[in-house]
Each structure stands twice: as C-alpha cells, then as structure tokens.
Enzyme design. Structure first.
Site: not given
Ligand SMILES: *Cc1c(COP(=O)(O)O)cnc(C)c1O
Length: 360
Positions: A102, A172, A196
């Site tokens: 990521w 993030d 998540k």
């Molecule tokens: C799932 C995830 C993403 C991507 O998320 P989307 O909502 O599908 O764009 C980005 N960073 C992390 C750490 C993730 O777990």
C-alpha cells in the site's frame, strides 16, 4: 449468532448488532416512512444522521478543533492522488516511507504530482518490519511525510507515531482506523476507506488540519479539492448516504464497547491469542518482526503450501471464511478487525491446532 466467522481483509465483518439494527430500520427509519437509502441527502432526517456520525467520530478519536472531517468517495486509492494534489503546495517534493504494497501504491500515485523522496524502505527484508525512524533520510523542506500505519497485505503495523517535526505528517489508516488510540494532533492529515474497520465500501474518511486546506494548484478538479469539500460539509455532491449511516451505527456500537481504548484491549487480546499460537509451533509461520506485527491482519504460511487448499476447505466446513492470503504473499491471512469477536479467533486457533495434529 451468525453461522460464519469472516476473516476477510475488506470489505470485512461488521458487528452483528449493527446489522440487526440496520435491518430493523430498513423499511422505516425512526418513523420517517423511508429507508435511509431513499432519503434526500439535504433533508433534515439524513442531515441529522450525517452530523451525528461526524460528532460521534470526533468524540471517539478525540479530534481537536481546527481539523475538518470529510466523508468522501473513491476509496483510500483516490487519496493517494488527493493528498499530493492538495498538500504539495508548490514544494520541491514529499517524503514517503515504504513498508509494503500500500505504501508503494501511494508512492506511485504521488509521483504524478511531484518529486517523491523515499526516506526508508523495508524491501531488503521483504517488507517484514518497520524501519526505525533513526534510519530515515527525511528532508526538512518536504511538503509532508507519508506512511501507511498498517500494511493490510504484509501484516506490518506501526506501533508508534513518527516525529515529523514541522513537516505535516500524513497517514493511511485504512486498516487500523479506530482500532487503537491515535493522537490526531500529531497529524496534518489522516485518511482511510471505511470497508476495513468502519462500515461498508463506498465511504472514505479524511481528517485534515485546516491550515492545509486551500493550497491546490490551478486546474485541480473541484471534487478533488479538500477545501471545497470542507466548505460544502462533504455535500458538494451526493454523499454515500447509506454507508455514512452504517458507519454512524458502528461508531455508536464502538462507544458501547468502551470506545477506542476499550476495543484496543480486545484487539490486543485477540492478536496475542493468534500470535502466541503461531510462535509456539513450527507448522505455521508469520514472518513479521514481533514489534511490528499487525493487530488487524495476521498473515501466516503453512509448512507445506500443498496443505493450503485442504486447510481452507476444512476452515470453510467449520464456518471460517476468507482466510486465503493475498495473492502477492500466498498462504493465509486472518483479518481480525474490531468487529471480529474473540470467539472467532478462538475457533481459528482451535482449528489450526487440530489441523496441525492431523498433518504435522
Ligand atoms: C484497502 C486499503 C487501501 C485501498 O482502499 P480502497 O478503499 O480500496 O481504495 C489503501 N490502503 C490500505 C492500507 C488498505 O488497507
């Protein structure tokens, strides 16, 4: 009780209580005669849901005055672009920490907007640890410093908040949102997709310090400008109303669990149960440095990859689903977000022990 334990990395398990409440309110929300899905986003019913969700999130996370909370769409992936589009502010470039898949996606996107200085990477050991800050080569004039607080695929989590000095710190937090206390005042910006740990896919939450708003270059599309979104209270266009409603119910559920501190205790207990078992056997293996192991996503491999399919099949027969690891890592991954009850983790460990007895 539901019949399965869902270990999916996202979209992921939601609290059963929340789903039951949503079901009860599906046809008629609070006597309004409408489903939340059918409401005008500018009507007083939906506005009250939206405002309540924001104020509950503010209380749960202790978000100080001087920060905006935005309910957006496009996922964390769109934030990989919106962050540099808004925060480069004419500076020479931005600093990024590279701890896995990521991080790399964020880095790749940021390069469309300016220079990216990768201050540290854990690629040398296959992304199994967090490089200590003492080894980072940060730049004092960086537009911001970005890191991924929890690598959902690799199962590597920051147990600490980097010190960025005067440079705005950006994280993030897609897969660690509300799973542990976080001092928001240390950050310039936090972002994450809801699917998540918070709610259904379709909602992305951004928490941004107000002085970082209003610096986009000319030509930035309106929808991608945090300032415009903040001025419109995230209602520049139709927000993801149903996803915000469910997120709001999750916030209230979290409050009943003792807030973020309460849920953190359970998360520690759940993760410990699984890691303790993994550490006591040669049959399964988690490759991550102990101090940097994720409390939310626990990847592990079996001694022989030929046993993966039988393992997954047996798990499914016992009501445990979505344990297959990410295609880039292989093996298994158990995501044990806030809404995963400890019974689910116990059931998994019991099954792992049984499987080991049969095949070890
Ligand atoms: C799932 C995830 C993403 C991507 O998320 P989307 O909502 O599908 O764009 C980005 N960073 C992390 C750490 C993730 O777990």
């Amino acid at each position: 009780m539901r019949k399965v334990f869902n270990f999916s990395a996202g979209p992921a398990v939601l609290p059963e209580e929340v789903l039951a409440q949503a079901a009860a309110e599906m046809l008629d929300w609070h006597g309004s005669g409408q489903s939340v899905m059918e409401m005008s986003h500018r009507g007083k019913e939906y506005m009250s849901i939206h405002e309540q969700a924001e104020s509950d999130l503010r209380r749960l996370m202790g978000i100080p005055a001087g920060y905006k909370v935005l309910f957006l769409q496009g996922g964390a992936t769109l934030q990989f672009a919106m962050v540099p589009a808004n925060l480069m502010r004419g500076k020479a470039g931005a600093d990024y920490v590279d701890t896995g898949e990521w991080s790399r996606k964020a880095i790749k996107e940021a390069k469309l907007f300016g220079a990216v200085n990768v201050v540290a990477s854990s690629e040398d050991r296959r992304f199994t640890y967090v490089p200590p800050q003492s080894a980072w080569k940060t730049s004092r004039d960086a537009a911001y410093l970005h890191y991924c607080a929890n690598e959902t695929i690799g199962g590597v989590e920051f147990g600490w908040v980097p010190d960025a000095g005067d440079v705005p710190l950006v994280a993030d937090i897609s897969s660690t949102f509300l799973s542990r206390p976080l001092d928001v005042s240390k950050f310039g910006l936090l972002y994450g997709g809801a699917q998540k740990n918070i709610g259904p896919a379709g909602l992305t939450i951004v928490i941004v310090r107000e002085d970082l708003l209003g610096h986009t270059p000319k030509g930035t599309p309106t929808m991608l400008d945090y300032k415009v979104q903040a001025d419109a209270d995230s209602m520049l266009n139709t927000p993801p109303t149903y996803a915000v409603y469910i997120a709001g119910l999750v916030f209230q559920w979290l409050e009943r669990q003792g807030g973020v501190a309460g849920i953190e205790k359970r998360n520690i207990e759940k993760a410990q149960l699984l890691y303790d078992y993994l550490d006591g056997t040669q049959f399964y293996r988690n490759p991550v440095e102990r101090a940097d192991r994720s409390r939310m996503n626990v990847p592990f491999t079996l001694r022989d990859a030929a046993l993966d399919e039988p393992f997954l099949k047996g798990a499914k027969e016992r009501g445990m689903i979505q344990l297959k690891g990410h295609r880039s890592v292989g093996g298994m991954r158990a995501s044990i977000y806030n809404a995963m009850p400890i019974e689910g983790v116990r059931a998994l460990v019991d099954y792992m022990r049984e499987f080991e007895r049969q095949h070890g």
